[in-house]
Design an enzyme around this catalytic site. Sequence first.
Site, PDB file in Angstrom:
ATOM      1  N   CYS A  57       0.817  -1.213   0.000  1.00 23.42           N
ATOM      2  CA  CYS A  57       0.000   0.000   0.000  1.00 23.42           C
ATOM      3  C   CYS A  57       0.853   1.266   0.000  1.00 23.42           C
ATOM      4  CB  CYS A  57      -0.944  -0.008   1.199  1.00 23.42           C
ATOM      5  SG  CYS A  57      -2.311  -1.180   0.992  1.00 23.42           S
TER       6      CYS A  57
ATOM      7  N   LYS B  10       0.592   3.443  -3.202  1.00 26.94           N
ATOM      8  CA  LYS B  10      -0.620   4.194  -3.537  1.00 26.94           C
ATOM      9  C   LYS B  10      -0.263   5.626  -3.918  1.00 26.94           C
ATOM     10  CE  LYS B  10      -4.323   3.712  -0.985  1.00 26.94           C
ATOM     11  NZ  LYS B  10      -5.265   3.567   0.162  1.00 26.94           N
TER      12      LYS B  10
ATOM     13  N   THR C  20     -16.926   9.997   0.109  1.00 22.44           N
ATOM     14  CA  THR C  20     -16.153  10.138   1.351  1.00 22.44           C
ATOM     15  C   THR C  20     -14.908   9.253   1.359  1.00 22.44           C
ATOM     16  OG1 THR C  20     -17.456   8.436   2.522  1.00 22.44           O
ATOM     17  CG2 THR C  20     -18.228  10.724   2.666  1.00 22.44           C
ATOM     18  N   SER C  21     -14.446   8.855   0.173  1.00 21.78           N
ATOM     19  CA  SER C  21     -13.241   8.013   0.060  1.00 21.78           C
ATOM     20  C   SER C  21     -13.360   6.756   0.926  1.00 21.78           C
ATOM     21  CB  SER C  21     -11.993   8.811   0.465  1.00 21.78           C
ATOM     22  OG  SER C  21     -11.843   9.957  -0.325  1.00 21.78           O
TER      23      SER C  21
ATOM     24  N   ASP D  78     -14.109   2.600   1.806  1.00 15.11           N
ATOM     25  CA  ASP D  78     -13.312   1.433   1.448  1.00 15.11           C
ATOM     26  C   ASP D  78     -13.850   0.673   0.240  1.00 15.11           C
ATOM     27  OD1 ASP D  78     -11.355   1.445   3.707  1.00 15.11           O
ATOM     28  OD2 ASP D  78     -13.194   1.327   4.866  1.00 15.11           O
TER      29      ASP D  78
ATOM     30  N   ASP E 253      -8.390  -3.828  -5.197  1.00  9.28           N
ATOM     31  CA  ASP E 253      -7.135  -3.413  -4.577  1.00  9.28           C
ATOM     32  C   ASP E 253      -6.004  -4.257  -5.147  1.00  9.28           C
ATOM     33  OD1 ASP E 253      -5.322  -2.167  -2.781  1.00  9.28           O
ATOM     34  OD2 ASP E 253      -6.936  -1.954  -1.328  1.00  9.28           O
TER      35      ASP E 253
ATOM     36  N   SER F 165      -5.354 -10.500 -16.904  1.00 10.61           N
ATOM     37  CA  SER F 165      -3.897 -10.450 -16.795  1.00 10.61           C
ATOM     38  C   SER F 165      -3.304  -9.686 -17.974  1.00 10.61           C
ATOM     39  CB  SER F 165      -3.314 -11.869 -16.751  1.00 10.61           C
ATOM     40  OG  SER F 165      -3.659 -12.591 -17.926  1.00 10.61           O
TER      41      SER F 165
END
Length: 346
Positions: free
Chosen positions: A15, A18, A46-47, A49, A66, A139
């Site tokens: 992470c 990012k 609100t950003s 998850d 992610d 992929s």
Amino acid sequence: MQEIRLTQFSHGGGCGCKIAPGVLADILARAPQGIIPPELMVGIETSDDAAVYRLNDGQALIATTDFFTPIVDDPYDFGRIAATNAISDVYAMGGTPIMALAIVGMPLDKLPPEVIGKVLEGGASVCREAGIPIAGGHSIDVLEPIYGLVGLGLVHPDKVRRNADARAGDVLILGKPLGVGILSGALKKGVLDAAGYAEMIRHTTQLNRVGPALAALDAVHAITDVTGFGLAGHLLEICRGSKLAARIEFNAVPRIALAEGFAREGTRTGASPRNWKAYGPEVTLPSGFADWQQTLLTDPQTSGGLLVSCTPSVAGDVLRLFRDNGFGAASVIGELMPGTPGITVV
């Protein structure tokens, strides 16, 4: 396979790769407004998850994605960490994962098929542990190894836990200790021993499956997971979305002892100063607050812990749920109060 170091291909791992929060906010501000149907319970406002879409009165679909470049050299462990991190977003919304799609980008001229296969095998092992299939994916051939998941889950519409529904007077509880990014920095420097590596893997591959049980408590108002923007960054998202101020007690914040030691010696990732540059003006630090302490607050957590906002009366129940599910470091770290969104550290 043992001679290939996956991290040599990546400019930033886990992470920590990012896009910095300030840059991301600028990019999103320039993006055109999309369609917002009434069924969309949670979008980008609100950003949070994950996105949440109401299917009917009893079900809402959680959708998230992610992926990142390697944080470790072992391909199997890389796959496990990336999959655990991706599924965490479903748990953070209070949901139960139902399936995943794989996102795979690999430099095919540099990595043999057996190495790539180990990455996928690691991701599949975590999905089996979570009780879900990898039902497809996509992929491509790229310059840096990339792996992650699209995660899909279900939740009752009344049990969705956004990052913007915290209330004044709530206490804040963090499920996992901080320091994973610092350990990854030590790994890159070649100073993390086998025991330290095992500690890092233990935290980054622990599924946040306690999420639905937490969301079942009506007095739990908001949940998010702490990842690339660090504890301070993701707590600020709660503050902004809920229009509240936060106060946290640094000594109450759980942290990996080994990571604290490395931080005191100056080890950190490149994401820590980027994070601080983006949101430092919104964080008030006490006099004499050391650089290593700031590093821990901004340390990017790959597959980090859940951050819970709840009424004080159920704090004991929340802590018991965490500890019954293997999160022995879970601790009350602060509180929320009326005021301009921001964080005061004491």
